[in-house]
Design an enzyme around this catalytic site. Structure first.
Site, PDB file in Angstrom:
ATOM      1  N   HIS A   1      -6.617  -1.752   1.957  1.00  0.00           N
ATOM      2  CA  HIS A   1      -6.367  -0.319   1.810  1.00  0.00           C
ATOM      3  C   HIS A   1      -5.634   0.035   0.522  1.00  0.00           C
ATOM      4  CE1 HIS A   1      -7.910   0.149   5.798  1.00  0.00           C
ATOM      5  NE2 HIS A   1      -7.145  -0.845   6.191  1.00  0.00           N
TER       6      HIS A   1
ATOM      7  N   ASP B   1       0.640   6.646   0.722  1.00  0.00           N
ATOM      8  CA  ASP B   1       0.011   5.591  -0.096  1.00  0.00           C
ATOM      9  C   ASP B   1       0.505   5.679  -1.540  1.00  0.00           C
ATOM     10  OD1 ASP B   1      -1.696   5.529   2.219  1.00  0.00           O
ATOM     11  OD2 ASP B   1      -3.226   4.548   0.979  1.00  0.00           O
TER      12      ASP B   1
ATOM     13  N   GLU C   1      -3.312  -9.671   5.662  1.00  0.00           N
ATOM     14  CA  GLU C   1      -3.860  -8.920   6.785  1.00  0.00           C
ATOM     15  C   GLU C   1      -5.074  -8.157   6.270  1.00  0.00           C
ATOM     16  OE1 GLU C   1      -2.586  -5.513  10.024  1.00  0.00           O
ATOM     17  OE2 GLU C   1      -2.045  -5.276   7.940  1.00  0.00           O
TER      18      GLU C   1
ATOM     19  N   ASN D   1       0.790  -1.227   0.000  1.00  0.00           N
ATOM     20  CA  ASN D   1       0.000   0.000   0.000  1.00  0.00           C
ATOM     21  C   ASN D   1       0.826   1.283   0.000  1.00  0.00           C
ATOM     22  OD1 ASN D   1      -2.592   1.525   0.424  1.00  0.00           O
ATOM     23  ND2 ASN D   1      -1.480   2.127   2.275  1.00  0.00           N
TER      24      ASN D   1
ATOM     25  N   ASP E   1       0.545  -7.079   3.576  1.00  0.00           N
ATOM     26  CA  ASP E   1       0.139  -6.125   4.603  1.00  0.00           C
ATOM     27  C   ASP E   1      -1.032  -5.256   4.131  1.00  0.00           C
ATOM     28  OD1 ASP E   1       0.806  -4.668   7.137  1.00  0.00           O
ATOM     29  OD2 ASP E   1       1.165  -3.011   5.745  1.00  0.00           O
TER      30      ASP E   1
HETATM   31 CA   LIG Z   1      -4.147   2.986  -0.430  1.00  0.00          CA
END
Ligand SMILES: [Ca+2]
Ligand SMILES: [Ca+2]
Length: 516
Positions: free
Chosen positions: A227, A193, A264, A133, A223
């Site tokens: 997201h 990000d 995760e 991410n 990980d």
């Molecule tokens: Ca992101």
């Protein structure tokens, strides 16, 4: 005669042997591991706190390589390495500054190659954390994008000229204002990000994953995958695009033979455990019930019994990990009650799902002295009872030692019958010996009257597990029609024999074979 003996007995066939062995090595780099190796238990290792080989007070890869016998002896079949790539945080390692190199604190790529080889020689697979991410803000790509709005790396991150409004991720605005626009940082300003819609970023990660796969890594812990991609101020968590992209990376990893992926994904682990997304995901939510069940809480015992009736068996179970949101170390969760500790271990080591033992859990290690939050649960492993070094280093440990280093350390635990470690080893021995326990079905599950019981089947092998959490003996109710029970194991301590036929002693574990 197996292939190895064939080669040894045919000295004159050496040319053939050389051809075959080089051919096999090229065909299947993961050949040292047995098929299905990832159904065995893993240990999650924070290298910085595992073992220091050079006296600088910081754990390193050589220290891990030198202590693999300790892990093999316990019976683990896999190791999850928290990030070992070069990082800006000089601690947990999730702020990556180089996705294709080893943190100099930990050693070199040559040390990594040695570790893989030594682990495989012991039948142990190695997976490592990979952070998709974000990078560190100190990563050269981001530094270029930060200073120069026309940088080729500008579109590798999420930049907006006008700071977006209305965002709230875990109570915090994730947009960071700079003189040249705002960037998105879900996990805080030091970890910007990536723009995962940019094909160049996806390609970069693909090449980085291949870099490690080509070196022989057996898989990854991916990980924070829910997201990866955000759509709006309200639609940022677990978007369909994040699931699709995670599946894309999983397929790449599994195009290599024998590889394993565990993700995760805290909110929806059962979804992410699907084969088309990760195949494996940590069973967040179950860990809260394990320690409660161990302490005899009836509702938690029922929840544990029900969990794998609907949850995919490819989930990964654990009692605690390196993040405080998953709870304190097991020792602190059960306030040092060793009976409860053993019942907690039995609760997840015999269930379906791949067990992940947090380093130090095998020896009853507590949190670190005088620390709070994440550092409290990430202290140096207690190798010995020395209250200055814990046997972790010949120098000065970089972080405070466990509160209970003098009483709970690997040296004493390995020498003591009925120790916590001996109990973990017993249960892993059974898990490794019986395929029904590692990979079998989950049937006849019951969590009534503070007794958890269930049946696991694999082919003709049937195993019946009964755990009595109560402080009173309980009746044994043999599942009908599955055969006669033959006791394989009764514990946790050798004093706990079956008190009388048809009962299970208070706070104990029994494993039976059900036979015709
Ligand atoms: Ca992101
Ligand atoms: Ca070191």
């Amino acid at each position: 005669m197996n292939f190895k003996h064939f080669l040894q007995s045919k000295a004159c066939a050496c040319a053939l042997a050389i051809f075959l062995s080089s051919h096999l090595a090229a065909q299947s780099p993961s050949a040292p591991l047995q098929a299905g190796w990832h159904h065995g238990a893993f240990m999650e290792i924070f290298v910085r706190s595992w073992r220091d080989s050079n006296g600088d007070g910081v754990g390193d890869l050589k220290g891990l390589t030198q202590s693999l016998d300790h892990l093999q002896d316990l019976g683990v079949k896999g190791i999850w390495l928290m990030p070992i790539t070069t990082s800006a945080d000089h601690d947990h390692g999730y702020a990556t500054t180089d996705f294709r190199n080893i943190d100099p604190d930990y050693g070199s790529l040559a040390d990594f190659d040695d570790l893989i080889k030594a682990a495989h020689a012991r039948g142990i697979g190695l997976i490592m954390d990979y952070v998709l991410n974000h990078s560190a803000a100190d990563h050269p790509f981001f530094q270029d994008a930060l200073r120069n709005p026309s940088s080729p790396y500008r579109d590798w991150y999420e930049w907006r000229q006008e700071k977006p409004v209305g965002w709230d991720i875990w109570g915090r605005d994730p947009w960071v204002v700079t003189p040249h626009g705002s960037y998105l940082a879900t996990f805080g300003a030091p970890m910007p990000d990536f723009n995962m819609r940019n094909p160049a970023v996806v390609k970069y990660h693909e090449d980085s994953l291949k870099f490690w796969l080509d070196r022989g890594i057996d898989g990854f812990r991916l990980d924070a995958v829910p997201h990866l991609i955000e759509n709006s101020a309200k639609e940022w968590n677990d978007q369909p695009e994040s699931r699709q992209l995670t599946g894309h990376f999983t397929r790449l990893i599994k195009s290599y033979p024998g590889r394993y992926v565990v993700c995760e994904a805290t909110a929806e682990p059962k979804v992410y455990a699907r084969e088309d997304i990760c195949g494996g995901a940590f069973a967040f939510g179950l860990e809260n019930q394990i320690a409660k069940a161990a302490q005899g809480q009836a509702e938690a015992i029922q929840k544990v019994a029900q969990y794998y009736q609907t949850a995919p068996h490819t989930l990964a179970s654990f009692a605690s990990n390196h993040d405080q949101f998953a709870g304190k170390r097991l020792w602190d969760q059960v306030a040092g009650n060793q009976t409860h500790y053993k019942l907690a271990a039995a609760t997840y080591l015999l269930l379906p799902g791949t067990p992940f033992i947090y380093y130090g859990e095998d020896i009853g290690m507590s949190g670190a002295q005088g620390l709070t939050d994440d550092p409290f649960i990430r202290g140096p492993y207690s190798w010995a009872g020395d209250t200055q070094t814990a046997g972790f280093t010949t120098g000065k440990p970089y972080r405070a030692l466990a509160v209970n280093v003098a009483t709970h350390h690997a040296t004493l635990q390995t020498q003591t019958p009925n120790s916590l470690r001996a109990f973990y080893k017993d249960l892993l021995t059974w898990r490794n010996a019986r395929k029904s326990l590692a990979q079998g079905t989950y049937e006849h599950a019951s969590g009534q009257n503070q007794v958890l019981s269930y049946v696991r089947r694999w082919g003709s092998e049937t195993t019946w597990v009964v755990i009595n959490y109560s402080t009173q003996p309980a009746d044994l109710k043999v599942p009908a029609g599955l055969g006669q029970p033959r006791l394989l194991y009764a514990g946790p301590s050798s004093e706990q024999k079956i008190s009388k036929q048809g009962t299970i002693p208070a706070q104990s574990v029994q494993i039976f074979s059900l036979e015709p």
